[in-house]
Design an enzyme around this catalytic site. Structure first.
Site, PDB file in Angstrom:
ATOM      1  N   ASP A 144       0.865  -1.184   0.000  1.00 55.95           N
ATOM      2  CA  ASP A 144       0.000   0.000   0.000  1.00 55.95           C
ATOM      3  C   ASP A 144       0.904   1.236   0.000  1.00 55.95           C
ATOM      4  OD1 ASP A 144      -1.561   2.162   0.727  1.00 55.95           O
ATOM      5  OD2 ASP A 144      -2.708   1.071   2.235  1.00 55.95           O
ATOM      6  N   ASN A 151       0.095   7.030  -9.155  1.00 53.99           N
ATOM      7  CA  ASN A 151      -1.136   6.727  -9.897  1.00 53.99           C
ATOM      8  C   ASN A 151      -2.206   6.046  -9.054  1.00 53.99           C
ATOM      9  OD1 ASN A 151      -2.751   5.758 -12.429  1.00 53.99           O
ATOM     10  ND2 ASN A 151      -2.173   3.876 -11.352  1.00 53.99           N
ATOM     11  N   TYR A 184     -13.149  12.403  -3.085  1.00 52.89           N
ATOM     12  CA  TYR A 184     -12.231  12.173  -4.207  1.00 52.89           C
ATOM     13  C   TYR A 184     -11.793  13.499  -4.845  1.00 52.89           C
ATOM     14  CZ  TYR A 184     -10.798  10.201  -8.758  1.00 52.89           C
ATOM     15  OH  TYR A 184     -10.110   9.838  -9.892  1.00 52.89           O
ATOM     16  N   LYS A 242      -8.154  15.071  -5.166  1.00 51.09           N
ATOM     17  CA  LYS A 242      -7.564  15.311  -6.488  1.00 51.09           C
ATOM     18  C   LYS A 242      -7.183  16.769  -6.700  1.00 51.09           C
ATOM     19  CE  LYS A 242      -7.409  11.189  -8.287  1.00 51.09           C
ATOM     20  NZ  LYS A 242      -6.084  10.542  -8.336  1.00 51.09           N
ATOM     21  N   THR A 252     -11.883   2.344 -17.129  1.00 49.04           N
ATOM     22  CA  THR A 252     -11.163   1.402 -16.265  1.00 49.04           C
ATOM     23  C   THR A 252     -12.169   0.816 -15.287  1.00 49.04           C
ATOM     24  OG1 THR A 252     -10.683   3.017 -14.555  1.00 49.04           O
ATOM     25  CG2 THR A 252      -9.082   2.865 -16.350  1.00 49.04           C
TER      26      THR A 252
HETATM   27  N1  LIG Z   1     -10.222   6.274 -15.100  1.00 44.15           N
HETATM   28  C1  LIG Z   1     -10.439   7.578 -15.154  1.00 44.15           C
HETATM   29  O1  LIG Z   1     -11.221   8.087 -15.986  1.00 44.15           O
HETATM   30  C2  LIG Z   1      -9.744   8.485 -14.176  1.00 44.15           C
HETATM   31  C3  LIG Z   1     -10.089   9.842 -14.192  1.00 44.15           C
HETATM   32  C4  LIG Z   1      -9.411  10.706 -13.356  1.00 44.15           C
HETATM   33  C5  LIG Z   1      -8.415  10.215 -12.529  1.00 44.15           C
HETATM   34  N2  LIG Z   1      -8.114   8.892 -12.514  1.00 44.15           N
HETATM   35  C6  LIG Z   1      -7.070   8.444 -11.616  1.00 44.15           C
HETATM   36  O2  LIG Z   1      -6.166   7.595 -12.294  1.00 44.15           O
HETATM   37  C7  LIG Z   1      -5.573   6.694 -11.373  1.00 44.15           C
HETATM   38  C8  LIG Z   1      -5.728   5.271 -11.864  1.00 44.15           C
HETATM   39  O3  LIG Z   1      -7.111   4.933 -11.870  1.00 44.15           O
HETATM   40  P1  LIG Z   1      -7.740   3.810 -12.793  1.00 44.15           P
HETATM   41  O4  LIG Z   1      -8.906   4.422 -13.477  1.00 44.15           O
HETATM   42  O5  LIG Z   1      -6.687   3.152 -13.611  1.00 44.15           O
HETATM   43  O6  LIG Z   1      -8.312   2.835 -11.659  1.00 44.15           O
HETATM   44  P2  LIG Z   1      -8.174   1.254 -11.434  1.00 44.15           P
HETATM   45  O7  LIG Z   1      -9.045   0.945 -10.286  1.00 44.15           O
HETATM   46  O8  LIG Z   1      -8.369   0.529 -12.712  1.00 44.15           O
HETATM   47  O9  LIG Z   1      -6.639   1.084 -11.016  1.00 44.15           O
HETATM   48  C9  LIG Z   1      -6.114   1.575  -9.805  1.00 44.15           C
HETATM   49  C10 LIG Z   1      -5.097   0.576  -9.277  1.00 44.15           C
HETATM   50  O10 LIG Z   1      -4.517   1.110  -8.075  1.00 44.15           O
HETATM   51  C11 LIG Z   1      -4.396   0.051  -7.133  1.00 44.15           C
HETATM   52  N3  LIG Z   1      -4.367   0.627  -5.795  1.00 44.15           N
HETATM   53  C12 LIG Z   1      -5.394   1.163  -5.102  1.00 44.15           C
HETATM   54  N4  LIG Z   1      -4.983   1.608  -3.904  1.00 44.15           N
HETATM   55  C13 LIG Z   1      -3.657   1.328  -3.824  1.00 44.15           C
HETATM   56  C14 LIG Z   1      -2.660   1.561  -2.846  1.00 44.15           C
HETATM   57  N5  LIG Z   1      -2.975   2.159  -1.689  1.00 44.15           N
HETATM   58  N6  LIG Z   1      -1.384   1.175  -3.097  1.00 44.15           N
HETATM   59  C15 LIG Z   1      -1.070   0.570  -4.277  1.00 44.15           C
HETATM   60  N7  LIG Z   1      -1.972   0.329  -5.244  1.00 44.15           N
HETATM   61  C16 LIG Z   1      -3.248   0.705  -5.033  1.00 44.15           C
HETATM   62  C17 LIG Z   1      -5.623  -0.810  -7.379  1.00 44.15           C
HETATM   63  O11 LIG Z   1      -5.460  -2.128  -6.856  1.00 44.15           O
HETATM   64  C18 LIG Z   1      -5.731  -0.777  -8.898  1.00 44.15           C
HETATM   65  O12 LIG Z   1      -5.012  -1.820  -9.515  1.00 44.15           O
HETATM   66  C19 LIG Z   1      -6.264   6.956 -10.027  1.00 44.15           C
HETATM   67  O13 LIG Z   1      -5.480   7.840  -9.247  1.00 44.15           O
HETATM   68  C20 LIG Z   1      -7.546   7.618 -10.432  1.00 44.15           C
HETATM   69  O14 LIG Z   1      -8.093   8.396  -9.405  1.00 44.15           O
HETATM   70  C21 LIG Z   1      -8.760   8.001 -13.314  1.00 44.15           C
END
Ligand SMILES: NC(=O)c1ccc[n+]([C@@H]2O[C@H](COP(=O)([O-])OP(=O)(O)OC[C@H]3O[C@@H](n4cnc5c(N)ncnc54)[C@H](O)[C@@H]3O)[C@@H](O)[C@H]2O)c1
Length: 297
Positions: free
Chosen positions: A63, A90, A156, A160, A190
Protein backbone atom coordinates in the site's frame (compact mmCIF):
# COMPACT_ATOMS: atom_id res chain seq x y z
CA UNK A 1 15.81 2.95 -28.19
CA UNK A 2 12.81 4.76 -26.77
CA UNK A 3 12.40 8.06 -24.96
CA UNK A 4 13.12 6.39 -21.56
CA UNK A 5 16.17 4.31 -22.53
CA UNK A 6 17.89 3.01 -19.37
CA UNK A 7 15.71 5.10 -17.05
CA UNK A 8 14.23 3.52 -13.91
CA UNK A 9 10.54 4.31 -13.46
CA UNK A 10 8.30 3.50 -10.48
CA UNK A 11 4.52 3.37 -11.05
CA UNK A 12 2.10 3.01 -8.12
CA UNK A 13 -1.14 1.08 -8.58
CA UNK A 14 0.24 -0.32 -11.83
CA UNK A 15 -1.64 -3.63 -11.81
CA UNK A 16 -4.56 -2.45 -13.89
CA UNK A 17 -6.15 0.47 -15.67
CA UNK A 18 -4.15 3.62 -16.35
CA UNK A 19 -1.15 2.58 -14.22
CA UNK A 20 -0.80 -0.70 -16.09
CA UNK A 21 -0.67 1.22 -19.37
CA UNK A 22 1.90 3.63 -17.92
CA UNK A 23 4.16 0.79 -16.73
CA UNK A 24 3.95 -1.07 -20.04
CA UNK A 25 4.60 2.07 -22.10
CA UNK A 26 7.56 3.05 -19.88
CA UNK A 27 9.06 -0.41 -20.50
CA UNK A 28 8.33 -0.13 -24.22
CA UNK A 29 10.24 3.16 -24.18
CA UNK A 30 13.30 1.42 -22.71
CA UNK A 31 12.74 1.96 -18.98
CA UNK A 32 13.27 -0.59 -16.23
CA UNK A 33 10.03 -0.49 -14.28
CA UNK A 34 8.95 -1.10 -10.68
CA UNK A 35 5.31 -2.18 -10.68
CA UNK A 36 3.71 -1.30 -7.32
CA UNK A 37 0.31 -2.80 -6.45
CA UNK A 38 -1.75 -3.75 -3.40
CA UNK A 39 -3.25 -6.55 -5.47
CA UNK A 40 -0.30 -8.96 -5.79
CA UNK A 41 -1.80 -10.99 -8.64
CA UNK A 42 -2.58 -7.94 -10.77
CA UNK A 43 0.93 -6.56 -10.23
CA UNK A 44 2.56 -9.89 -11.08
CA UNK A 45 0.60 -10.13 -14.32
CA UNK A 46 1.91 -6.74 -15.47
CA UNK A 47 5.51 -7.65 -14.59
CA UNK A 48 5.12 -10.89 -16.57
CA UNK A 49 3.64 -9.02 -19.51
CA UNK A 50 6.55 -6.57 -19.61
CA UNK A 51 9.17 -9.33 -19.31
CA UNK A 52 7.42 -11.46 -21.97
CA UNK A 53 7.65 -8.48 -24.34
CA UNK A 54 11.43 -8.29 -23.73
CA UNK A 55 11.35 -5.50 -21.14
CA UNK A 56 12.63 -5.30 -17.58
CA UNK A 57 10.35 -5.02 -14.56
CA UNK A 58 10.10 -6.04 -10.92
CA UNK A 59 7.02 -6.11 -8.73
CA UNK A 60 6.48 -4.40 -5.40
CA UNK A 61 3.47 -5.47 -3.37
CA UNK A 62 2.24 -2.93 -0.86
CA UNK A 63 0.00 0.00 0.00
CA UNK A 64 1.82 3.13 -1.21
CA UNK A 65 0.01 5.22 1.43
CA UNK A 66 1.84 3.38 4.25
CA UNK A 67 5.30 4.58 5.33
CA UNK A 68 7.06 1.22 5.28
CA UNK A 69 5.69 0.33 1.83
CA UNK A 70 6.58 3.74 0.36
CA UNK A 71 10.12 3.30 1.67
CA UNK A 72 10.46 -0.27 0.42
CA UNK A 73 9.03 0.81 -2.96
CA UNK A 74 11.80 3.32 -3.63
CA UNK A 75 14.35 0.91 -2.09
CA UNK A 76 13.18 -1.75 -4.57
CA UNK A 77 14.06 0.53 -7.50
CA UNK A 78 17.51 1.24 -6.10
CA UNK A 79 18.24 -2.38 -5.14
CA UNK A 80 16.92 -3.94 -8.36
CA UNK A 81 18.15 -1.37 -10.87
CA UNK A 82 20.64 0.86 -9.02
CA UNK A 83 18.96 4.19 -9.71
CA UNK A 84 15.69 6.12 -9.76
CA UNK A 85 14.68 8.46 -12.58
CA UNK A 86 10.92 8.86 -12.35
CA UNK A 87 8.02 8.27 -9.98
CA UNK A 88 4.48 8.03 -11.32
CA UNK A 89 1.94 8.43 -8.50
CA UNK A 90 -1.14 6.73 -9.90
CA UNK A 91 -2.76 4.48 -7.26
CA UNK A 92 -6.30 5.48 -6.39
CA UNK A 93 -9.71 4.38 -5.12
CA UNK A 94 -13.27 5.72 -5.09
CA UNK A 95 -15.90 5.78 -2.32
CA UNK A 96 -18.57 7.91 -4.02
CA UNK A 97 -21.30 9.35 -1.81
CA UNK A 98 -22.98 12.72 -1.42
CA UNK A 99 -21.67 14.88 1.41
CA UNK A 100 -24.74 14.17 3.56
CA UNK A 101 -24.47 10.38 3.19
CA UNK A 102 -20.68 10.07 3.28
CA UNK A 103 -19.25 8.33 6.34
CA UNK A 104 -16.03 9.55 8.00
CA UNK A 105 -14.42 6.24 6.96
CA UNK A 106 -15.32 6.83 3.31
CA UNK A 107 -13.81 10.30 3.55
CA UNK A 108 -10.62 9.07 5.27
CA UNK A 109 -10.03 6.09 2.97
CA UNK A 110 -10.04 8.22 -0.18
CA UNK A 111 -8.00 11.07 1.29
CA UNK A 112 -5.44 8.55 2.60
CA UNK A 113 -4.87 6.54 -0.58
CA UNK A 114 -4.69 9.61 -2.82
CA UNK A 115 -2.99 12.28 -0.69
CA UNK A 116 -0.80 10.14 1.59
CA UNK A 117 -0.32 7.74 -1.33
CA UNK A 118 1.11 10.64 -3.34
CA UNK A 119 3.01 12.30 -0.49
CA UNK A 120 4.89 9.29 0.91
CA UNK A 121 6.55 7.90 -2.26
CA UNK A 122 7.29 11.50 -3.36
CA UNK A 123 8.80 12.29 0.05
CA UNK A 124 11.11 9.26 -0.11
CA UNK A 125 12.04 9.78 -3.79
CA UNK A 126 12.75 13.49 -3.28
CA UNK A 127 14.98 12.78 -0.29
CA UNK A 128 16.94 10.40 -2.54
CA UNK A 129 17.23 12.95 -5.35
CA UNK A 130 18.23 15.71 -2.94
CA UNK A 131 21.01 13.50 -1.61
CA UNK A 132 22.29 12.24 -4.96
CA UNK A 133 21.74 15.39 -7.04
CA UNK A 134 20.85 13.19 -10.01
CA UNK A 135 17.53 14.95 -10.70
CA UNK A 136 14.26 13.21 -11.35
CA UNK A 137 10.71 13.32 -12.64
CA UNK A 138 7.41 13.02 -10.78
CA UNK A 139 4.00 12.62 -12.40
CA UNK A 140 0.99 12.92 -10.09
CA UNK A 141 -2.56 11.89 -10.92
CA UNK A 142 -5.24 14.51 -10.39
CA UNK A 143 -8.75 14.49 -11.92
CA UNK A 144 -11.34 16.77 -13.44
CA UNK A 145 -13.42 15.77 -10.41
CA UNK A 146 -11.04 17.90 -8.37
CA UNK A 147 -10.24 20.59 -10.94
CA UNK A 148 -13.86 21.14 -12.03
CA UNK A 149 -15.90 19.28 -9.40
CA UNK A 150 -18.15 16.24 -9.77
CA UNK A 151 -21.39 15.27 -8.05
CA UNK A 152 -20.98 12.60 -5.35
CA UNK A 153 -17.19 12.91 -5.17
CA UNK A 154 -16.46 15.43 -2.40
CA UNK A 155 -13.82 13.14 -0.88
CA UNK A 156 -12.23 12.17 -4.21
CA UNK A 157 -12.44 15.68 -5.67
CA UNK A 158 -10.91 17.24 -2.56
CA UNK A 159 -8.05 14.74 -2.75
CA UNK A 160 -7.56 15.31 -6.49
CA UNK A 161 -7.59 19.12 -6.19
CA UNK A 162 -5.12 18.64 -3.33
CA UNK A 163 -2.93 16.57 -5.62
CA UNK A 164 -2.83 19.39 -8.20
CA UNK A 165 -1.68 21.75 -5.42
CA UNK A 166 0.77 19.14 -4.14
CA UNK A 167 2.34 18.81 -7.59
CA UNK A 168 2.63 22.59 -7.98
CA UNK A 169 4.34 23.01 -4.60
CA UNK A 170 6.60 19.97 -4.99
CA UNK A 171 7.69 21.44 -8.35
CA UNK A 172 8.62 24.72 -6.61
CA UNK A 173 10.54 23.03 -3.79
CA UNK A 174 12.39 20.48 -5.93
CA UNK A 175 13.35 22.77 -8.86
CA UNK A 176 16.74 23.48 -7.26
CA UNK A 177 17.50 19.74 -7.28
CA UNK A 178 16.64 19.22 -10.94
CA UNK A 179 13.39 17.42 -10.13
CA UNK A 180 10.25 18.24 -12.10
CA UNK A 181 6.75 17.51 -10.85
CA UNK A 182 3.62 17.66 -12.97
CA UNK A 183 0.08 16.33 -12.67
CA UNK A 184 -2.28 14.72 -15.16
CA UNK A 185 -6.07 14.66 -15.10
CA UNK A 186 -6.86 11.57 -17.19
CA UNK A 187 -10.14 10.16 -18.49
CA UNK A 188 -10.37 6.51 -19.44
CA UNK A 189 -12.52 3.40 -19.23
CA UNK A 190 -11.16 1.40 -16.27
CA UNK A 191 -12.54 -0.59 -13.37
CA UNK A 192 -12.93 2.77 -11.63
CA UNK A 193 -15.06 4.36 -14.37
CA UNK A 194 -16.70 1.38 -16.05
CA UNK A 195 -20.11 2.88 -15.26
CA UNK A 196 -19.26 6.18 -16.93
CA UNK A 197 -17.39 4.95 -20.02
CA UNK A 198 -18.07 1.22 -20.15
CA UNK A 199 -21.03 1.29 -22.47
CA UNK A 200 -19.30 3.19 -25.23
CA UNK A 201 -18.95 0.68 -28.03
CA UNK A 202 -16.00 0.97 -30.39
CA UNK A 203 -16.36 -0.44 -33.86
CA UNK A 204 -13.64 -2.81 -35.06
CA UNK A 205 -10.66 -0.83 -36.37
CA UNK A 206 -11.89 2.48 -34.94
CA UNK A 207 -9.82 4.51 -32.47
CA UNK A 208 -10.85 3.60 -28.91
CA UNK A 209 -10.99 7.06 -27.33
CA UNK A 210 -11.49 5.79 -23.76
CA UNK A 211 -8.73 3.14 -23.85
CA UNK A 212 -6.68 3.66 -20.64
CA UNK A 213 -3.48 3.06 -22.63
CA UNK A 214 -4.04 6.43 -24.33
CA UNK A 215 -2.87 8.20 -21.15
CA UNK A 216 0.61 6.61 -21.09
CA UNK A 217 2.41 8.47 -23.93
CA UNK A 218 2.09 11.84 -22.14
CA UNK A 219 3.32 10.27 -18.90
CA UNK A 220 6.30 8.65 -20.66
CA UNK A 221 7.18 12.03 -22.15
CA UNK A 222 6.88 13.81 -18.78
CA UNK A 223 9.20 11.16 -17.26
CA UNK A 224 11.82 11.69 -19.96
CA UNK A 225 14.90 13.91 -20.18
CA UNK A 226 13.08 15.86 -22.92
CA UNK A 227 10.54 17.21 -20.41
CA UNK A 228 13.15 18.81 -18.14
CA UNK A 229 11.81 22.33 -18.73
CA UNK A 230 8.20 21.47 -17.83
CA UNK A 231 7.22 21.53 -14.16
CA UNK A 232 4.33 22.50 -11.91
CA UNK A 233 1.79 21.99 -14.70
CA UNK A 234 -1.55 20.15 -14.81
CA UNK A 235 -2.42 18.36 -18.08
CA UNK A 236 -5.71 16.89 -19.18
CA UNK A 237 -5.24 13.65 -21.16
CA UNK A 238 -7.68 11.28 -22.85
CA UNK A 239 -8.11 9.60 -26.22
CA UNK A 240 -6.08 11.49 -28.81
CA UNK A 241 -6.13 14.72 -26.76
CA UNK A 242 -3.68 16.45 -24.41
CA UNK A 243 -4.85 19.64 -22.65
CA UNK A 244 -3.14 22.17 -20.40
CA UNK A 245 -5.08 23.50 -17.39
CA UNK A 246 -4.83 27.07 -16.16
CA UNK A 247 -4.30 27.13 -12.38
CA UNK A 248 -6.76 28.95 -10.13
CA UNK A 249 -6.52 32.51 -11.36
CA UNK A 250 -8.12 35.73 -10.13
CA UNK A 251 -10.18 37.11 -13.03
CA UNK A 252 -12.01 40.02 -11.39
CA UNK A 253 -11.58 42.46 -8.50
CA UNK A 254 -13.41 45.16 -6.58
CA UNK A 255 -11.57 47.46 -4.20
CA UNK A 256 -12.80 49.90 -1.57
CA UNK A 257 -10.48 52.91 -1.81
CA UNK A 258 -8.10 51.89 0.97
CA UNK A 259 -10.85 51.14 3.51
CA UNK A 260 -12.20 47.87 4.93
CA UNK A 261 -15.42 46.74 3.23
CA UNK A 262 -18.74 46.66 5.10
CA UNK A 263 -20.71 43.47 4.23
CA UNK A 264 -23.50 45.67 2.79
CA UNK A 265 -21.03 47.37 0.45
CA UNK A 266 -19.99 43.95 -0.88
CA UNK A 267 -23.66 43.01 -1.30
CA UNK A 268 -24.19 46.16 -3.35
CA UNK A 269 -21.13 45.71 -5.55
CA UNK A 270 -20.65 41.93 -5.88
CA UNK A 271 -22.24 42.06 -9.35
CA UNK A 272 -19.17 43.96 -10.57
CA UNK A 273 -17.13 40.80 -10.01
CA UNK A 274 -19.09 38.90 -12.66
CA UNK A 275 -19.07 41.69 -15.26
CA UNK A 276 -16.84 40.90 -18.18
CA UNK A 277 -15.12 37.97 -16.46
CA UNK A 278 -17.11 35.11 -18.01
CA UNK A 279 -17.76 33.83 -14.47
CA UNK A 280 -21.39 33.49 -13.39
CA UNK A 281 -22.62 33.23 -9.78
CA UNK A 282 -24.88 30.31 -10.67
CA UNK A 283 -24.61 27.20 -12.83
CA UNK A 284 -23.59 28.76 -16.10
CA UNK A 285 -23.87 26.23 -18.91
CA UNK A 286 -24.90 22.75 -20.01
CA UNK A 287 -21.65 21.08 -18.86
CA UNK A 288 -21.95 22.69 -15.42
CA UNK A 289 -25.60 21.58 -15.18
CA UNK A 290 -24.44 18.01 -15.81
CA UNK A 291 -21.97 18.29 -12.95
CA UNK A 292 -24.66 19.71 -10.66
CA UNK A 293 -27.15 17.12 -11.95
CA UNK A 294 -29.72 19.88 -12.45
CA UNK A 295 -32.25 19.68 -15.26
CA UNK A 296 -31.68 21.96 -18.21
CA UNK A 297 -35.02 23.73 -17.54
N1 LIG B 1 -10.22 6.27 -15.10
C1 LIG B 1 -10.44 7.58 -15.15
O1 LIG B 1 -11.22 8.09 -15.99
C2 LIG B 1 -9.74 8.48 -14.18
C3 LIG B 1 -10.09 9.84 -14.19
C4 LIG B 1 -9.41 10.71 -13.36
C5 LIG B 1 -8.41 10.21 -12.53
N2 LIG B 1 -8.11 8.89 -12.51
C6 LIG B 1 -7.07 8.44 -11.62
O2 LIG B 1 -6.17 7.60 -12.29
C7 LIG B 1 -5.57 6.69 -11.37
C8 LIG B 1 -5.73 5.27 -11.86
O3 LIG B 1 -7.11 4.93 -11.87
P1 LIG B 1 -7.74 3.81 -12.79
O4 LIG B 1 -8.91 4.42 -13.48
O5 LIG B 1 -6.69 3.15 -13.61
O6 LIG B 1 -8.31 2.83 -11.66
P2 LIG B 1 -8.17 1.25 -11.43
O7 LIG B 1 -9.04 0.95 -10.29
O8 LIG B 1 -8.37 0.53 -12.71
O9 LIG B 1 -6.64 1.08 -11.02
C9 LIG B 1 -6.11 1.57 -9.80
C10 LIG B 1 -5.10 0.58 -9.28
O10 LIG B 1 -4.52 1.11 -8.07
C11 LIG B 1 -4.40 0.05 -7.13
N3 LIG B 1 -4.37 0.63 -5.80
C12 LIG B 1 -5.39 1.16 -5.10
N4 LIG B 1 -4.98 1.61 -3.90
C13 LIG B 1 -3.66 1.33 -3.82
C14 LIG B 1 -2.66 1.56 -2.85
N5 LIG B 1 -2.98 2.16 -1.69
N6 LIG B 1 -1.38 1.18 -3.10
C15 LIG B 1 -1.07 0.57 -4.28
N7 LIG B 1 -1.97 0.33 -5.24
C16 LIG B 1 -3.25 0.71 -5.03
C17 LIG B 1 -5.62 -0.81 -7.38
O11 LIG B 1 -5.46 -2.13 -6.86
C18 LIG B 1 -5.73 -0.78 -8.90
O12 LIG B 1 -5.01 -1.82 -9.51
C19 LIG B 1 -6.26 6.96 -10.03
O13 LIG B 1 -5.48 7.84 -9.25
C20 LIG B 1 -7.55 7.62 -10.43
O14 LIG B 1 -8.09 8.40 -9.41
C21 LIG B 1 -8.76 8.00 -13.31
Amino acid sequence: MGILADAVVVVTGAGRGIGRGEAIEAARQGARVVVNEVDAGAGRAVVEEIVAAGGQAVGHVGDCSEVEHAESLIATALEAFGRLDALVNNAGILRDRTVVKMSPDEWDAVIKVHLRGHFLPTHVACAHWKETGTGGRIVCTSSTSGLLGNFGQANYGAAKAGIAAFATITAMEMARYGVTCNAIAPSARTRMTIGAFGEMVVAEGEFDFWDPDNVAPLVAFLCSAQAGAISGKVFGVQGDSVEIYQPWTSVGEITNGGRRFEPEQIAARVGELWEGTGVHPQVENMMARMRYRLDAD
